[in-house]
Design a protein around this motif. Structure first.
Motif, PDB file in Angstrom:
ATOM      1  N   ASP A  43       0.851  -1.200   0.000  1.00 42.70           N
ATOM      2  CA  ASP A  43       0.000   0.000   0.000  1.00 42.70           C
ATOM      3  C   ASP A  43       0.883   1.244   0.000  1.00 42.70           C
ATOM      4  N   ASP A  77      -2.193 -11.231  -9.397  1.00 39.86           N
ATOM      5  CA  ASP A  77      -2.836  -9.952  -9.099  1.00 39.86           C
ATOM      6  C   ASP A  77      -3.299 -10.002  -7.645  1.00 39.86           C
ATOM      7  N   ARG A  79      -4.761  -7.607  -5.814  1.00 38.16           N
ATOM      8  CA  ARG A  79      -5.729  -6.576  -5.432  1.00 38.16           C
ATOM      9  C   ARG A  79      -6.995  -7.243  -4.881  1.00 38.16           C
TER      10      ARG A  79
END
Length: 210
Positions: A43, A77, A79
């Motif tokens: 983040d 990925d 996310r």
């Protein structure tokens, strides 16, 4: 009825340090216990979280957590919230907690839909300054049954009126009450909540919403 000292709320979030609605909702509606903001080391806004929430921000290693469970795809990925969900058990252990509640960061209100006569009138009631009592009562129930995790019902579960919600549902989403003594891992990067409660219940474990 204060919540016990071995319990805390974890808010799972990423990239929205100025829009953690759940934190304000918890305090406004009467939860006075510890809240930890769970973010991953990928983040880019970690310092902004720390600026607002200080030592309550807990950072976990996302790639390391990814190696501990089946992501159920090969897209590389990350996310998704599943990494924070799975990291939460070790975070709780490190904090000396036995119980914790996982929440997303966008909850604007906690409500109840049943009155004191067990009726389901039109509309809903806001939990006003009583979340300590609500969480403590749910934890008491959780401790008394052999469930991996329990959750509260979502608004959509009440469609159809009183006949539609009169018993617990064998689903578990959004508000995960968990214990480090009843560990499990969330499964899959996408739809990790449904994957988890359907898979583990097929193996004889109990998950439910009340």
């Amino acid at each position: 009825m204060p919540t016990p000292s071995d319990f805390a709320v974890f808010i799972l979030t990423h990239g929205r340090p100025n829009n953690v609605k759940t934190f304000d909702t918890l305090r406004r509606q009467g939860y006075t216990g510890p809240v930890y903001i769970i973010v991953d080391n990928e983040d880019k806004t970690i310092e902004q979280y720390r600026s607002r929430f200080g030592d309550s921000v807990i950072v976990f290693d996302k790639a390391a957590t990814a190696s501990t469970f089946d992501e159920a795809d090969n897209f590389n990925d990350r996310r998704a919230v599943v990494y924070a969900r799975n990291a939460s058990f070790q975070i709780a252990r490190d904090l000396g907690l036995t119980y914790f509640l996982q929440l997303d960061d966008d909850y604007y209100e906690f409500q109840y839909r049943i009155n004191h006569k067990m009726q389901h009138p039109t509309g809903h009631f806001t939990v006003r300054r009583l979340l300590d009592n609500v969480f403590a009562a749910i934890l008491d129930y959780y401790k008394s049954i052999d469930a991996k995790s329990i959750a509260t019902l979502q608004g959509g579960d009440f469609f159809g009126g009183a006949d539609g919600f009169g018993r617990p549902k064998r689903k578990c989403m959004n508000t995960f009450f968990c214990s480090v003594d009843r560990p499990f891992h969330f499964v899959g990067r996408i739809n990790e909540d449904v994957n988890t409660y359907t898979w583990f219940q097929s193996l004889g474990n109990l998950f439910l919403s009340i």
